[in-house]
Enzyme design. Structure first.
Site, mmCIF file in Angstrom:
data_model
loop_
_atom_site.group_PDB
_atom_site.id
_atom_site.type_symbol
_atom_site.label_atom_id
_atom_site.label_comp_id
_atom_site.label_asym_id
_atom_site.label_seq_id
_atom_site.Cartn_x
_atom_site.Cartn_y
_atom_site.Cartn_z
ATOM 1 N N CYS A 20 2.409 2.447 -7.846
ATOM 2 C CA CYS A 20 2.919 3.654 -7.211
ATOM 3 C C CYS A 20 2.807 4.848 -8.132
ATOM 4 O O CYS A 20 2.602 4.718 -9.337
ATOM 5 C CB CYS A 20 4.392 3.483 -6.846
ATOM 6 S SG CYS A 20 4.718 2.060 -5.803
ATOM 7 N N GLY A 47 -1.692 4.939 -5.445
ATOM 8 C CA GLY A 47 -1.205 4.299 -4.232
ATOM 9 C C GLY A 47 -1.803 4.941 -3.009
ATOM 10 O O GLY A 47 -1.729 6.161 -2.850
#
Ligand code: AMP
Length: 474
Positions: A20, A47
């Site tokens: 992320c 991501g």
């Protein structure tokens, strides 16, 4: 942050895989949503599964989240609230069905007002914490480990939000970089091991930006101020920036894979340029190479910098041998193996004129399952190359990552189950060489291996992994 992936995954798949990027913007008077969007866009490589932005003006919060790339997630709407603070998140999980509920930032109302949180990393004791919270009657709206942090904060009896966060973070183990937003504060926190990167920058008008990577600061022309230190919490509000070290560990464990593959080469992570590190990995690789070859060719994009380093060190010419279709995402983006394989063919095409009759050193950053390389070796041979020597700018990946990089479950890791010679034969390559761990540590300026997590190469995990290992057994 990670999915529990409770029902849809098989036991083997049920480990939490997350990669992320996070952003936080505190800039009263500036277009915070725009800044957040642009910084997040620069972190898209971290991501591609979903994205979200939450913005506040102190009284209200406006959140927009969606599946897919930024351009898809915000196709119909970008938050419109004129606020002074925003946080954002891009997410990539590989586990089972992607749940829209799990898209971050997550937010909730609690006794202190509202709170929103974005998380990069993976907690290694999240299941334990979650089940303890569930026993106490907590309900969860997502299957992510990040929500456990939110619940710990909300339930903390500490008097201030900073103290609530501090008390909560002391209970979690593993990897986290967080951006947290309340009505009147932006808070950034990095775990005491320093697994994932987080940096602080300042805009020309005096606003503050937190981002997973410095390329996120560059995207909004924010001046790099400093990295958030491992174990540090920074609190940004109307009084400026305050900092507190809330936890320390004797050794740091920065993820070496950020330098190898994950971070953007134009980013600088804890004072070390990702590009420079990759270039040095290529040089080290060339020092190890004893074979004979005519050209060095990268697997684009991540292999490019190491191939340049290899060429500089070896004197072999750097030649483009593969062209990448820029409209296909990172190989792992497709969830199953058949899809992954066909994506390689869609993604890369050889340049026959450069390869025909040549002994080729093919440089890639890593071998995970071997899916990409086996296709590439045959592609390059089909374009007339005489020999293909696969050179990998990282050591063999033999252990799964529990700290936020998707490196597959152990049995899928080709180097966990096959010797180098077996892998070479499987790939159909004339040679296969991995960068030694010592060479890697030289390249990242950590010859004594004092501050990097290399668990994916060694199995020496810097935290207890009992909770994640047990859960992956089903
Ligand atoms: P594989 O084909 O399974 O051996 O995967 C190796 C390729 O995937 C390399 O070209 C890497 O650039 C890329 N790669 C390595 N690690 C990851 C990751 N965690 N997520 C997505 N792609 C990766």
């Amino acid at each position: 942050m990670n999915d529990h992936c409770l029902k849809k995954c098989s036991a083997a798949e049920s480990q939490w895989h997350e990669e992320c990027g996070v952003v936080g913007v505190w800039a009263p008077g500036e277009a915070v949503v725009n800044l957040c969007y642009l910084a997040l866009f620069a972190l898209q490589h971290r991501g591609q599964e979903s994205a979200g932005i939450a913005v506040t003006n102190g009284m209200h919060i406006d959140v927009e989240k969606g599946m897919g790339l930024m351009r898809d997630a915000f196709k119909t709407r970008v938050p419109t609230l004129a606020g002074h603070c925003a946080i954002g998140h891009v997410r990539y999980s590989t586990c089972g069905a992607s749940l829209v509920n799990n898209v971050q930032p997550i937010f909730a109302y609690f006794s202190g007002g509202f709170i929103s949180l974005a998380h990069n990393g993976s907690l290694t004791n999240a299941r334990l914490i979650r089940s303890q919270l569930e026993k106490q009657g907590c309900i969860f709206q997502t299957t992510t480990d990040s929500e456990a942090i939110l619940n710990l904060i909300a339930r903390s009896g500490a008097p201030t939000i900073e103290e609530k966060i501090e008390a909560s973070l002391k209970q979690v183990e593993g990897a986290y970089c967080l951006t947290i937003m309340t009505g009147d504060k932006l808070i950034g926190a990095r775990d005491p091991h320093g697994f994932r990167p987080l940096c602080l920058g300042q805009t020309a008008s005096g606003g503050f930006v937190l981002a997973s990577e410095t390329c996120g600061l560059d995207a909004v022309k924010a001046k790099f101020v400093r990295d958030v230190a491992p174990g540090e919490m920074v609190v940004i509000d109307k009084d400026g920036v305050r900092s507190k070290i809330i936890d320390t560990r004797p050794n740091l464990s920065k993820c070496v894979f950020e330098y190898i593959y994950f971070a953007r080469p134009d980013s600088v992570f804890d004072g070390l340029s990702v590009w420079q590190a990759r270039y040095q990995m290529g040089r080290q690789l060339a020092k190890q190479f004893t074979g004979e070859a005519d050209i060095v060719t990268p697997v684009p994009d991540t292999g490019i910098t190491a191939a340049l380093g290899f060429s500089a060190e070896s004197g072999l010419p750097y030649v483009e041998g593969l062209i990448k279709n820029r409209y296909v995402g990172r190989t792992f983006i497709l969830p199953d193996q058949a899809n992954r394989e066909s994506t390689v063919d869609m993604k890369l095409n050889p340049i026959r004129a450069n390869l025909e009759g040549k002994r080729v050193v093919l440089v890639d950053d890593s071998l995970v399952r071997g899916t990409t390389s086996v296709r590439l070796v045959s592609l390059i041979k089909s374009a007339g190359a005489k020999e293909v020597h696969m050179c990998i700018s990282s050591p063999p990946i033999t252990h799964p990552c529990y700290y936020g990089i998707d490196t597959a479950v152990k049995k899928e890791l080709i180097a966990a189950v096959q010797s180098v010679e077996e892998i070479r034969r499987f790939l159909g390559a004339d040679g296969l060489m991995y960068l030694s761990k010592e060479g890697l540590m030289e390249a990242v300026n950590d010859a004594a291996n004092q501050c990097m997590c290399t668990a994916c190469f060694t199995g020496q995990y810097p935290t207890s992994i009992d909770d994640v290992e047990n859960s992956s057994k089903g």
